[in-house]
Design an enzyme around this catalytic site. Structure first.
Site, PDB file in Angstrom:
ATOM      1  N   HIS A   1       0.802  -1.246   0.052  1.00 18.19           N
ATOM      2  CA  HIS A   1       0.004  -0.046  -0.006  1.00 18.19           C
ATOM      3  C   HIS A   1       0.885   1.111   0.046  1.00 18.19           C
ATOM      4  O   HIS A   1       0.688   2.255  -0.925  1.00 18.19           O
ATOM      5  CB  HIS A   1      -0.835   0.105   1.170  1.00 18.19           C
ATOM      6  CG  HIS A   1      -1.888   1.314   1.419  1.00 18.19           C
ATOM      7  ND1 HIS A   1      -2.999   0.897   0.906  1.00 18.19           N
ATOM      8  CD2 HIS A   1      -1.766   2.453   1.456  1.00 18.19           C
ATOM      9  CE1 HIS A   1      -3.879   2.107   1.058  1.00 18.19           C
ATOM     10  NE2 HIS A   1      -2.995   2.875   1.511  1.00 18.19           N
ATOM     11  N   GLU A   2       1.887   1.122   0.924  1.00 18.14           N
ATOM     12  CA  GLU A   2       2.693   2.483   1.037  1.00 18.14           C
ATOM     13  C   GLU A   2       3.600   2.539  -0.243  1.00 18.14           C
ATOM     14  O   GLU A   2       3.913   3.772  -0.729  1.00 18.14           O
ATOM     15  CB  GLU A   2       3.492   2.510   2.130  1.00 18.14           C
ATOM     16  CG  GLU A   2       2.641   2.329   3.662  1.00 18.14           C
ATOM     17  CD  GLU A   2       1.767   3.329   3.641  1.00 18.14           C
ATOM     18  OE1 GLU A   2       1.869   4.596   3.161  1.00 18.14           O
ATOM     19  OE2 GLU A   2       0.468   3.381   4.353  1.00 18.14           O
TER      20      GLU A   2
END
EC number: 3.4.24.-
Length: 641
Positions: A415-416
């Site tokens: 996600h990051e």
């Protein structure tokens, strides 16, 4: 007051106990009247003393006794004398007039004392001047010229504001310089700025430079539950100031009492409006208050009454804004005087990495760095502690004790990484400062984007790029977990992206179909806007449908654009995920290595990064202007400032 009340209560109780003990001294056995007559007739009574209906005496064996005459007995004396009893008579004790008056009024005095005690506590009279009826007196705190040590040298980062107020200092020192030419110094100066920019500190510096008395009070100190108390306090404050003139009155948070009249409940008779009316008269009314300069501070000038801002009152507004890079460096140096800093600490580098910070934020940064150094038992505050303090302020405190499963940790890394890669490749986007999968605050992971310089607006291209980067995390989850495997971790990203898109269409006039027109659905625009223009007209159903379609179209285009970028850079996504799983936090240098297709090197210490060359400051450039999810967008925030 409470301690005195308890003390007197204890004293009264002790006296009553002593009095009762004295009354009880000498008392003998209590006999009924019939027993007393029987004892007399049997010769067991030697002596009696009669005082009204009270009878005391001594028996033949030396014991004392007492009894009460129930009714008048005309044969009692004959009985006593016939049985050879010695009789002594005493006059009944009579109370004096003042004693009777005191005993009669004692309950009333106690009730009055209790009432005055609670009135004093309710009105704050315990710490104020005078007695319990002093709640109409001013609560302004007076600082003499010798008590104020703050000068302009202690105020940094607001050079323009200091220049605006320097003539106030000259006037207070030498009023004749201006009066000879017929000039009049402004009687009121309104300091406007965001919280923490140094408005109160600047006001104290004016008094410290001019060496004049300084009255300090908050706007909320005027307002009470009784109508007229606030106006009385305003009058009393100016009466005190006249005795100390020339002097300065500083009113903090004046919007508490200076809001526009006629917009609250109660019309023109409520307490706040009466207080405002009195303040208007004292500042510029029939009576002239020469030598008194009123300085007020607020971060909401839009709600103030127009009469308060007219010439003759607060006719000069001094904007104390957020400091620029030079101002931030000066502020940091002021606060660094109080802590022992190491040789590697560079205030200019920290200033470049903290745009958008106020003076209070920078003071907090130095304090947090000192706390980190103290926890490490260090004698000096190094650059590494300042880096840790900045990360804590920007991203929140690390939650190292939080346990995450390997699956959730991997998903957070994807996600990051999606945020970072899309933000790195779209145009006019802030550079990536740091990516971390260590839980901080309420987030499981953080991707920080910091602008390279102080920014006051944002372009259409930049807004679209921000929306793309916000969707990068959700798209990375879809690519690795599938459509059915995405999590709720992107809820805040979707909220912020939607805010960007709606403002893009309705407020900033960037939609080609709707044009440069305001379509905001806000009901009010502050007290002044509500009083002047009222509510904006509601949108028609057709216009609302067009707005919704434009917003959805923009979000869909940005979503697809971000998906294309990640699909083309799938190898870099996997590489960054592996780096995050290994190091948990990666910085700008490691991200640059990943984007060039290389495996990132291990994290460097601050000294290594500082000596590696010009690429190091890239990770120290600026602050994420959209870090608060409640902000509409960075562009709107900048324009509002």
């Amino acid at each position: 007051m409470a301690k005195n009340f308890v003390l007197w209560a204890v004293i009264a109780a002790v006296l009553m106990m002593v009095f009762n003990n004295f009354q009880n001294v000498g008392r003998g056995n209590e006999l009924s009247y019939s027993e007393f007559i029987t004892a007399v007739e049997s010769g067991q009574v030697e002596r009696v003393t009669i005082a009204g209906q009270n009878i005391t005496g001594t028996s033949s064996n030396g014991e004392s006794f007492e009894t009460v005459l129930p009714a008048y007995d005309d044969k009692l004396m004959d009985t006593l004398l016939n049985n050879q009893v010695k009789v002594v008579g005493e006059k009944p004790e009579k109370q004096g007039f003042f004693t009777q008056l005191l005993l009669a009024s004692l309950p009333i005095l106690i009730i009055l004392a209790v009432f005055m005690f609670f009135m004093r506590q309710m009105q704050g009279g315990g710490s104020g001047r005078g007695g319990p009826m002093a709640f109409g007196k001013s609560k302004a705190k007076l600082l003499s010229e010798d008590q104020i040590k703050t000068t302009f040298e202690d105020v940094a980062g607001c050079d323009e504001a200091k220049e605006d107020v320097k003539e106030l200092v000259e006037f207070l020192r030498d009023p004749g310089k201006y009066q000879r030419l017929g000039g009049k110094i402004p009687r009121g100066v309104l300091m406007v700025g965001q919280p923490g920019t140094g408005k109160t500190l600047l006001a104290k510096a004016i008094a410290g430079e001019a060496k004049v008395p300084f009255f300090s009070i908050s706007g909320s100190d005027f307002v009470e539950m009784f109508v007229g108390v606030g106006a009385s306090r305003v009058r009393d404050m100016f009466d005190q100031a006249k005795k100390q003139a020339p002097c300065i009155i500083f009113i903090d948070e004046i919007d508490a009492v200076g809001r526009s009249r006629g917009v609250g409940i109660g019309g023109g008779n409520d307490e706040r409006e009466q207080t405002l009316n009195q303040l208007l008269v004292e500042m510029d009314g029939f009576e002239v208050n020469d030598g008194i300069i009123v300085i007020a501070a607020t971060n909401r000038p839009d709600v103030l009454d127009p009469a308060l801002l007219r010439p003759g009152r607060f006719d000069r507004q001094v904007v104390v804004g957020l400091p620029d890079i030079r101002g931030r460096e000066q502020i940091l140096k002021v606060h660094m005087r109080k802590v022992p800093v190491a040789d590697n600490v560079n205030a200019s580098v920290i200033a470049r990495g903290t745009p958008g910070f106020s003076g209070a934020d920078l003071a907090n940064l130095v304090n947090e760095a000192a706390l980190f150094a103290a926890r490490a038992n260090s004698n000096h505050v190094t650059m590494e502690e300042f880096e840790q303090a900045k990360d804590k302020i920007l991203m929140g405190a690390e939650r190292k004790t939080m346990v995450m499963s390997e699956k959730e940790k991997t998903n957070t890394a994807y996600h990051e990484a999606g945020h970072a890669i899309v933000g790195r490749l779209v145009p006019e986007h802030d550079p990536v400062y740091k990516v971390s999968i260590i839980p901080r605050g309420r987030a499981l992971g953080v991707t920080m984007f910091l602008p390279e310089e102080d920014r006051h607006s944002i372009s259409k291209r930049g807004i679209e790029s921000n929306i793309c980067s916000l969707y990068g995390g959700r798209i990375a989850e879809e690519m690795t977990l599938g459509r059915d495997g995405v999590t709720t971790g992107a809820s805040n990203d979707i909220e912020r992206a939607t805010k960007y898109a709606r403002n893009y269409v309705t407020k900033w006039g960037l939609s080609e179909k709707l044009g440069a027109q305001l379509y905001t659905e806000e009901e009010q625009q502050g007290y002044l806007g509500a009083a002047g223009g009222g509510q904006l007209s509601h949108l028609s159903d057709d216009t609302a449908r067009v707005i919704d379609a434009e917003v959805k179209g923009l979000l869909d285009r940005c979503y697809q654009r971000a998906a294309t970028i990640l699909e083309e850079n799938r190898d870099k996504l996997e590489l960054m995920k592996d780096a995050l799983m290994e190091y948990e936090t990666i910085d700008a240098d490691q991200i640059n290595e990943i984007m060039s297709g290389r495996k990132p090197s291990p994290p460097k210490s601050w000294d290594d990064r500082n000596s590696s060359g010009p690429s190091a400051p890239a990770s120290e450039e600026s602050r994420d202007m959209a870090r608060d999810p409640d902000d509409d967008a960075a562009g709107e925030t900048a324009s509002d400032r």
